[in-house]
Design a protein around this motif. Structure first.
Motif, PDB file in Angstrom:
ATOM      1  N   LYS A  72       0.757  -1.220   0.272  1.00 33.55           N
ATOM      2  CA  LYS A  72      -0.172   0.261   0.293  1.00 33.55           C
ATOM      3  C   LYS A  72       0.781   0.984   0.167  1.00 33.55           C
ATOM      4  O   LYS A  72       1.971   1.371   0.094  1.00 33.55           O
ATOM      5  CB  LYS A  72      -0.687   0.300   1.340  1.00 33.55           C
ATOM      6  CG  LYS A  72      -2.157  -1.114   1.107  1.00 33.55           C
ATOM      7  CD  LYS A  72      -3.400  -0.930   0.293  1.00 33.55           C
ATOM      8  CE  LYS A  72      -4.802  -1.346   0.535  1.00 33.55           C
ATOM      9  NZ  LYS A  72      -5.432  -1.380  -0.809  1.00 33.55           N
ATOM     10  N   GLY A 129       5.015  -1.221   3.261  1.00 32.38           N
ATOM     11  CA  GLY A 129       4.481   0.459   2.283  1.00 32.38           C
ATOM     12  C   GLY A 129       5.420   1.003   2.169  1.00 32.38           C
ATOM     13  O   GLY A 129       6.377   0.912   2.331  1.00 32.38           O
ATOM     14  N   LYS A 421      -1.256  -6.087   4.501  1.00 31.36           N
ATOM     15  CA  LYS A 421      -2.180  -4.598   3.120  1.00 31.36           C
ATOM     16  C   LYS A 421      -2.724  -3.894   3.500  1.00 31.36           C
ATOM     17  O   LYS A 421      -3.479  -2.816   2.890  1.00 31.36           O
ATOM     18  CB  LYS A 421      -2.977  -5.556   1.884  1.00 31.36           C
ATOM     19  CG  LYS A 421      -1.869  -6.826   1.692  1.00 31.36           C
ATOM     20  CD  LYS A 421      -3.086  -7.113  -0.168  1.00 31.36           C
ATOM     21  CE  LYS A 421      -1.976  -8.274  -0.809  1.00 31.36           C
ATOM     22  NZ  LYS A 421      -3.222  -9.183  -1.973  1.00 31.36           N
TER      23      LYS A 421
END
Length: 430
Positions: A72, A129, A421
């Protein structure tokens, strides 16, 4: 983990304060943030980030790629421009530029975000991320956010957050809630055309001043009789210009006003009805009119999922009683609605009030000598720290450095880590 982060933050406080004071001394107006953007770019490059400059003229974007994966990407946004205000503060770091001042705290926003970038860059290997740091120009006028979006500032971004300090909100409190937090803002101008004549013979003329007065009154019924009590909105006529002599009925009257709404649907409804009411009143009274709308910002609406993450982090940091998620909203004009059009977003408020006396020095106070082009309608809401889409500092209030210091010493907003995620945000309290 938390204790280590607090220690890292405390180590950076002197540099953060020095940076903020330097920016405060050298304010730059919208699209003139050359010095500021150079400082931002140099610091981000020194941290090893991928840096884009000259985005929307003077904007800067830095990308920190997580070392543990790139599931992400979260963006964190700060604004950089100052206001055309003459500073009267008697402080060592007062503005060195006559007629320009960081009266809305963007110097604090920029310094805080650069500090966050520094902290997260040292933990790059732990991030699962990416983090994109967006430094926006021209927040104080409509024109900075949208061109950044058009030039790709939000490409690949899943969520975006913003921080705003508000001096009328108590230190130690955080305001964050889902839904609309800032109203749309549109300026309009109504030109009423009548027929001039002598004041002693009004029957031979069509008085545009009388028509303008009726339009002003009729527009208020759009709020009182055509708007739900549960859908806040504002229509204000701020100026009426007509006539040149006391005994002459003029040909034309010009009204200027603003309209605010908290949903796009209501905004579009009021735009249409203001046109219809103005035209209808003018025609019924024998005149005519034209209504011109100027580009404005849509409402800023916080994403439900991102808000839930930040709300939970806020409660874990300062306790449930210190987190404000009330339905009260701020209808002051803000230029954040355009920036987070893509992906989830959230705006979070942090209190920076030091004393009752200081907090009442608002942007409309005589202590601030406003110059041409400075918005005069900055009414602050009860909240004070934004996370998720984007926001601002200080409420246009005269602040001494101690106003920023409590935020540095008592609360930290930064992205702690990405977990698989789904990213998480963490508010750390000293």
């Amino acid at each position: 983990m938390v204790d280590h982060l607090k220690a890292e933050i405390d180590e950076r406080v002197p540099d953060l304060v020095a940076m903020r004071r330097d920016l405060h001394e050298h304010p730059e107006l919208a699209f003139e943030e050359v010095r500021t953007s150079n400082i931002v770019a140099q610091r981000l490059q020194a941290l090893g980030l991928d840096v884009r400059t000259n985005v929307a003229k003077t904007g800067v974007v830095g990308l920190l790629r997580g070392g543990a994966g790139d599931a992400k990407t979260i963006a964190i946004r700060a604004d950089m421009d100052a206001l055309p205000i003459h500073e009267l503060n008697e402080i060592d770091y007062r503005s060195t530029v006559d007629g320009k001042m960081h009266a809305c705290g963007h110097d604090g926003h920029t310094s805080i975000l650069l500090t966050v970038a520094d902290i997260l860059s040292k933990r790059q290997d732990e991030l699962t991320g990416n983090v994109k740091f967006i430094f926006q120009p021209a927040e104080e006028q409509i024109g900075g956010a949208e061109p950044m979006v058009k030039e790709g500032a939000l490409e690949g971004v899943d969520s975006i957050i913003g921080l705003h300090l508000i001096s009328t909100y108590p230190v130690g409190r955080i305001g964050v809630r889902a839904g609309a937090v800032f109203a749309s803002a549109n300026r309009f101008e109504v030109k009423v055309q009548g027929r001039g004549g002598h004041a002693a013979m009004p029957h031979e003329a069509v008085d545009p001043i009388v028509i303008a007065a009726y339009i002003t009154t009729a527009l208020q019924t759009l709020i009182s009789r055509q708007t739900s009590p549960f859908s806040p909105a504002v229509i204000t006529i701020g100026t009426i210009h007509a006539g040149s002599a006391f005994n002459i009925i003029p040909e034309q009257a010009i009204l200027q006003g603003t309209m605010r709404a908290f949903s796009q649907e209501h905004r579009e409804f009021l735009i249409r009805r203001i046109d219809e009411v103005a035209q209808g009143v003018s025609t019924a009274m024998g005149g005519s009119c034209t209504v011109e709308w100027f580009e404005g910002c849509p409402p800023c609406v916080n994403d439900l999922a991102v808000t839930a993450v930040v709300h939970g982090a806020a409660i874990a940091t300062v306790g449930k009683l210190a987190v404000d998620d009330s339905e009260e909203v701020d209808d002051g004009q803000r230029r954040y609605g355009r920036l987070p059009r893509y992906g989830a977003r959230l705006l979070l408020y942090c209190g920076s009030e030091q004393s009752r006396q200081r907090s009442e020095l608002s942007s409309s106070s005589p202590a601030l000598q406003r110059r041409r082009g400075c918005p005069a309608d900055r009414r602050r809401g009860p909240h004070a720290c934004h996370a998720g889409s984007s926001r601002r500092v200080g409420g246009g209030t005269l602040r001494r450095e101690s106003r920023l210091q409590p935020l540095i010493g008592r609360r930290r907003l930064f992205c702690k880590a990405f977990s698989g995620k789904r990213f998480s945000l963490k508010l750390i309290k000293n």
